[in-house]
Motif scaffolding. Structure first.
Motif, PDB file in Angstrom:
ATOM      1  N   ASP A   1      13.790 -12.608 -29.941  1.00  0.00           N
ATOM      2  CA  ASP A   1      13.965 -11.329 -30.633  1.00  0.00           C
ATOM      3  C   ASP A   1      14.713 -11.509 -31.951  1.00  0.00           C
ATOM      4  OD1 ASP A   1      12.659 -10.102 -28.523  1.00  0.00           O
ATOM      5  OD2 ASP A   1      14.491  -9.296 -27.612  1.00  0.00           O
ATOM      6  N   GLU A   2      15.752 -12.332 -31.943  1.00  0.00           N
ATOM      7  CA  GLU A   2      16.509 -12.583 -33.171  1.00  0.00           C
ATOM      8  C   GLU A   2      15.654 -13.329 -34.196  1.00  0.00           C
ATOM      9  OE1 GLU A   2      20.384 -14.288 -32.407  1.00  0.00           O
ATOM     10  OE2 GLU A   2      20.940 -12.593 -31.113  1.00  0.00           O
ATOM     11  N   LEU A   3      14.853 -14.260 -33.725  1.00  0.00           N
ATOM     12  CA  LEU A   3      13.947 -14.994 -34.610  1.00  0.00           C
ATOM     13  C   LEU A   3      12.959 -14.038 -35.277  1.00  0.00           C
ATOM     14  CD1 LEU A   3      12.602 -17.761 -35.563  1.00  0.00           C
ATOM     15  CD2 LEU A   3      11.103 -17.429 -33.591  1.00  0.00           C
ATOM     16  N   GLU A   4      12.363 -13.167 -34.483  1.00  0.00           N
ATOM     17  CA  GLU A   4      11.387 -12.220 -35.029  1.00  0.00           C
ATOM     18  C   GLU A   4      12.040 -11.280 -36.040  1.00  0.00           C
ATOM     19  OE1 GLU A   4       9.607 -10.610 -31.490  1.00  0.00           O
ATOM     20  OE2 GLU A   4       8.363 -12.400 -31.201  1.00  0.00           O
ATOM     21  N   HIS A   5      13.259 -10.830 -35.753  1.00  0.00           N
ATOM     22  CA  HIS A   5      14.006  -9.982 -36.699  1.00  0.00           C
ATOM     23  C   HIS A   5      14.248 -10.743 -38.003  1.00  0.00           C
ATOM     24  CE1 HIS A   5      17.317  -7.695 -38.478  1.00  0.00           C
ATOM     25  NE2 HIS A   5      17.961  -8.844 -38.536  1.00  0.00           N
ATOM     26  N   HIS A   6      14.688 -11.973 -37.879  1.00  0.00           N
ATOM     27  CA  HIS A   6      14.979 -12.808 -39.049  1.00  0.00           C
ATOM     28  C   HIS A   6      13.719 -13.006 -39.903  1.00  0.00           C
ATOM     29  CE1 HIS A   6      16.743 -16.011 -41.477  1.00  0.00           C
ATOM     30  NE2 HIS A   6      15.684 -16.746 -41.192  1.00  0.00           N
ATOM     31  N   ILE A   7      12.604 -13.281 -39.256  1.00  0.00           N
ATOM     32  CA  ILE A   7      11.347 -13.515 -39.983  1.00  0.00           C
ATOM     33  C   ILE A   7      10.932 -12.268 -40.759  1.00  0.00           C
ATOM     34  CG2 ILE A   7       8.860 -13.866 -39.663  1.00  0.00           C
ATOM     35  CD1 ILE A   7       9.610 -15.919 -37.450  1.00  0.00           C
ATOM     36  N   VAL A   8      10.999 -11.114 -40.116  1.00  0.00           N
ATOM     37  CA  VAL A   8      10.632  -9.866 -40.795  1.00  0.00           C
ATOM     38  C   VAL A   8      11.537  -9.635 -42.001  1.00  0.00           C
ATOM     39  CG1 VAL A   8      10.645  -7.336 -40.577  1.00  0.00           C
ATOM     40  CG2 VAL A   8       9.576  -8.739 -38.805  1.00  0.00           C
ATOM     41  N   GLU A   9      12.837  -9.792 -41.796  1.00  0.00           N
ATOM     42  CA  GLU A   9      13.808  -9.593 -42.870  1.00  0.00           C
ATOM     43  C   GLU A   9      13.572 -10.581 -44.017  1.00  0.00           C
ATOM     44  OE1 GLU A   9      18.146 -10.355 -42.099  1.00  0.00           O
ATOM     45  OE2 GLU A   9      18.119  -8.174 -41.898  1.00  0.00           O
ATOM     46  N   GLU A  10      13.320 -11.816 -43.655  1.00  0.00           N
ATOM     47  CA  GLU A  10      13.115 -12.847 -44.669  1.00  0.00           C
ATOM     48  C   GLU A  10      11.848 -12.577 -45.482  1.00  0.00           C
ATOM     49  OE1 GLU A  10      14.365 -17.144 -44.136  1.00  0.00           O
ATOM     50  OE2 GLU A  10      12.216 -17.192 -43.672  1.00  0.00           O
ATOM     51  N   GLU A  11      10.752 -12.319 -44.785  1.00  0.00           N
ATOM     52  CA  GLU A  11       9.487 -12.117 -45.490  1.00  0.00           C
ATOM     53  C   GLU A  11       9.491 -10.825 -46.305  1.00  0.00           C
ATOM     54  OE1 GLU A  11       6.275 -12.619 -42.685  1.00  0.00           O
ATOM     55  OE2 GLU A  11       6.802 -14.726 -42.327  1.00  0.00           O
ATOM     56  N   ARG A  12      10.227  -9.825 -45.858  1.00  0.00           N
ATOM     57  CA  ARG A  12      10.268  -8.545 -46.568  1.00  0.00           C
ATOM     58  C   ARG A  12      11.315  -8.554 -47.684  1.00  0.00           C
ATOM     59  NH1 ARG A  12      12.421  -4.560 -42.727  1.00  0.00           N
ATOM     60  NH2 ARG A  12      14.370  -5.412 -43.524  1.00  0.00           N
ATOM     61  N   ASP A  13      12.549  -8.962 -47.369  1.00  0.00           N
ATOM     62  CA  ASP A  13      13.659  -8.824 -48.312  1.00  0.00           C
ATOM     63  C   ASP A  13      13.942 -10.084 -49.122  1.00  0.00           C
ATOM     64  OD1 ASP A  13      13.928  -6.283 -47.197  1.00  0.00           O
ATOM     65  OD2 ASP A  13      15.492  -6.916 -45.806  1.00  0.00           O
ATOM     66  N   VAL A  14      14.052 -11.207 -48.432  1.00  0.00           N
ATOM     67  CA  VAL A  14      14.422 -12.451 -49.117  1.00  0.00           C
ATOM     68  C   VAL A  14      13.313 -12.887 -50.076  1.00  0.00           C
ATOM     69  CG1 VAL A  14      15.018 -14.887 -48.807  1.00  0.00           C
ATOM     70  CG2 VAL A  14      15.950 -13.168 -47.249  1.00  0.00           C
ATOM     71  N   PHE A  15      12.076 -12.842 -49.612  1.00  0.00           N
ATOM     72  CA  PHE A  15      10.978 -13.263 -50.487  1.00  0.00           C
ATOM     73  C   PHE A  15      10.908 -12.383 -51.733  1.00  0.00           C
ATOM     74  CE2 PHE A  15       8.008 -15.444 -47.145  1.00  0.00           C
ATOM     75  CZ  PHE A  15       9.035 -16.316 -46.809  1.00  0.00           C
ATOM     76  N   LYS A  16      11.161 -11.091 -51.578  1.00  0.00           N
ATOM     77  CA  LYS A  16      11.142 -10.172 -52.729  1.00  0.00           C
ATOM     78  C   LYS A  16      12.207 -10.581 -53.746  1.00  0.00           C
ATOM     79  CE  LYS A  16      11.469  -5.304 -53.922  1.00  0.00           C
ATOM     80  NZ  LYS A  16      11.740  -3.951 -53.425  1.00  0.00           N
TER      81      LYS A  16
END
Length: 147
Positions: free
Chosen positions: A103-118
């Motif tokens: 669950d933490e991994l999936e949260h991190h991936i969503v956050e990374e792909e949405r916020d960090v990549f931007k």
């Protein structure tokens, strides 16, 4: 391939390994094998990512806070992986802890792909993003040799 495409490729692999792990039971050869694969993939990915993408983002005040947050999430995942490595795989607690990690991994991936990549796309040129992908692959390979 740029760094974003490269990281997404790893994210998909990690999610698939986690899904397969959740379908295992007991202290089976399958669970052991999948967990070793997952651990090697997650740890080498996080370390290489920190040494390439996050090393750049942490230097810029505009992305520093988000980069530090992401790195701290990597550290939390690493702690859970270490705890899982020390636990009895046949215990109910093992799969519960792995589900927390998933669950933490999936949260991190969503956050990374949405916020960090931007954030990164506003700071990193296309040419640098492509070069970063090559650097990531090289670092990840080195990390895999030590996991």
């Amino acid at each position: 391939m740029d760094i974003y495409e490269r990281l997404i490729k790893d994210h998909e692999k990690q999610k698939e390994l986690a899904k397969q792990l959740m379908e295992t039971s007991g202290d089976s050869d399958e669970r052991r094998h999948l967990f070793e694969q997952f651990k090697a993939e997650a740890v080498s990915h996080a370390n290489a990512e920190e040494q390439t993408l996050y090393a750049v983002l942490i230097e810029d005040p505009k992305s520093q806070e988000q980069a530090r947050h992401s790195v701290s999430e990597h550290q939390g995942a690493d702690e859970l992986i270490n705890e899982l490595s020390d636990m009895d795989m046949s215990s109910a607690g093992w799969i519960q802890k792995f589900e927390k990690l998933k669950d933490e991994l999936e949260h991190h991936i969503v956050e990374e792909e949405r916020d960090v990549f931007k954030l990164a796309k506003n700071q990193v040129s296309d040419a640098d993003a492509t070069e970063m992908s090559r650097m990531f692959d090289k670092r990840k390979q080195q990390e895999e040799e030590h996991v």
